[in-house]
Design a protein around this motif. Structure first.
Motif, short mmCIF file in Angstrom:
data_model
loop_
_atom_site.label_atom_id
_atom_site.label_comp_id
_atom_site.label_asym_id
_atom_site.label_seq_id
_atom_site.Cartn_x
_atom_site.Cartn_y
_atom_site.Cartn_z
N HIS A 41 5.96 -9.71 -7.49
CA HIS A 41 6.27 -8.38 -8.05
C HIS A 41 7.75 -8.22 -8.38
N HIS A 107 6.83 -4.11 -12.20
CA HIS A 107 5.82 -4.88 -12.93
C HIS A 107 4.73 -3.93 -13.38
N CYS A 210 3.64 0.50 -8.89
CA CYS A 210 3.66 -0.15 -7.58
C CYS A 210 5.11 -0.32 -7.16
N CYS A 211 5.79 -1.36 -7.65
CA CYS A 211 7.19 -1.54 -7.30
C CYS A 211 8.08 -0.88 -8.35
#
Ligand code: ZN
Length: 307
Positions: A41, A107, A210-211
């Motif tokens: 990620h 990502h 997400c990240c």
């Protein structure tokens, strides 16, 4: 004579002062310290560091951590200028008064729900044990979405927090029945044959977050030009990360087998890393719906898309 000596001392001191002024900020300008965990990620960050290493000017000093709590301690104490971090953890820090901004995604897609081979559908997870890395994560949201797809709620499974590296072996030993975590640990479970993909994140939550790449307010305020350049270079690095390049970077920064990386990189992409208001609001809705936080930071307070 004495007066003249004093003038000379003052003049000499002034020259030393000017010299230090012209050198030290310039030296400081050249490096930005970004914290990370060794996961697929964070490949856009690694690629940025590689690209900048081969050019004059700004450099990225990558600072590796072994767990999210350790990384957050460093970020929250301004020991680093920024981090590639689970966005929900950064949102929680922001909520607690830490001065940080999310400036780009880590990502796109890239998460999977892994279950043991005897589980056929989400409904089979009832009464089972499922591992996530942290309550404040998209993995927790994806577990909630998985259960909702079968009309189940989070109260009908046993949720446990485990270190990502322990999840494949915990599944192999039947300590858990499934997990969802940053990659490549899902791919590792598949590669070892101990689990299979029940859902990809895109099946459960379109344009999931997400990240994120997060920068400290201190860094943005003190070094705005460096912040701007870093974000532009980071987004360009993400757009340039095709599968082949991603594999090359992953091999360099992650100590993983080729097969694990090949599986993992099928699920993820790094293009268009802007955090849009629409996708961020879809995240905060889920954060509230699934009880991660009642009061996540507003887009205008937390996201900088203008750097
Ligand atoms: Zn992620």
């Amino acid at each position: 004579m004495k007066k003249r000596t004093n003038v000379l001392i003052v003049a000499a001191a002034f020259i030393v002062f000017l010299t230090s002024c012209s050198q030290s900020p310039k030296q400081k300008q050249e490096t930005v310290k970004i914290a990370y965990l060794p996961i697929t990620h964070a490949l856009a960050l690694f690629e940025t560091a590689e690209e900048l290493e081969s050019k004059d000017g700004l450099k990225v000093e990558l600072v590796k951590y072994g767990s999210w709590p350790e990384l957050l301690d460093a970020l929250n104490a301004n020991r680093v200028d920024g981090a590639s971090v689970l966005i929900e953890l950064a949102m929680k820090s922001k909520q607690e008064g830490i001065g940080i901004k999310a400036v780009a995604l880590g990502h796109r897609d890239g998460n999977v729900v892994i279950v043991s081979n005897d589980i056929q559908s989400a409904a089979d997870l009832k009464g089972k044990t499922f591992a996530i890395p942290h309550r404040q994560s998209s993995h927790n949201i994806l577990l909630n979405e998985t259960l909702a797809s079968a009309g189940l709620s989070i109260d009908e499974v046993n949720v446990t927090e485990l270190a990502p590296t322990e999840m494949p072996s915990a599944l192999a030993s039947k300590q858990i029945d499934g997990y969802c975590v940053a990659e490549p640990f899902g791919a590792m479970g598949v590669s070892l044959g101990v689990g299979k993909v029940l859902f990809g994140s895109e099946e459960l939550w379109k344009d999931s977050l997400c990240c994120g790449l997060v920068l400290t307010d201190k860094f943005i305020a003190e070094r705005p030009e460096a912040a701007k350049e870093l974000v532009a270079d980071y987004k360009a690095a993400g757009n340039a990360l095709n599968k082949e390049k991603a594999k090359e970077i992953a091999k360099k920064y992650l100590n993983q087998k080729d097969e694990v990386l090949d599986i993992s990189l099928q699920w993820i992409s790094y293009n268009d890393l802007d955090i849009t208001e629409e996708t961020y609001n879809a995240l905060t809705e889920r954060v509230k719906k699934y009880g991660l936080s009642d009061n996540p930071p507003a887009y205008s307070d937390f996201v900088r898309n203008d750097l």
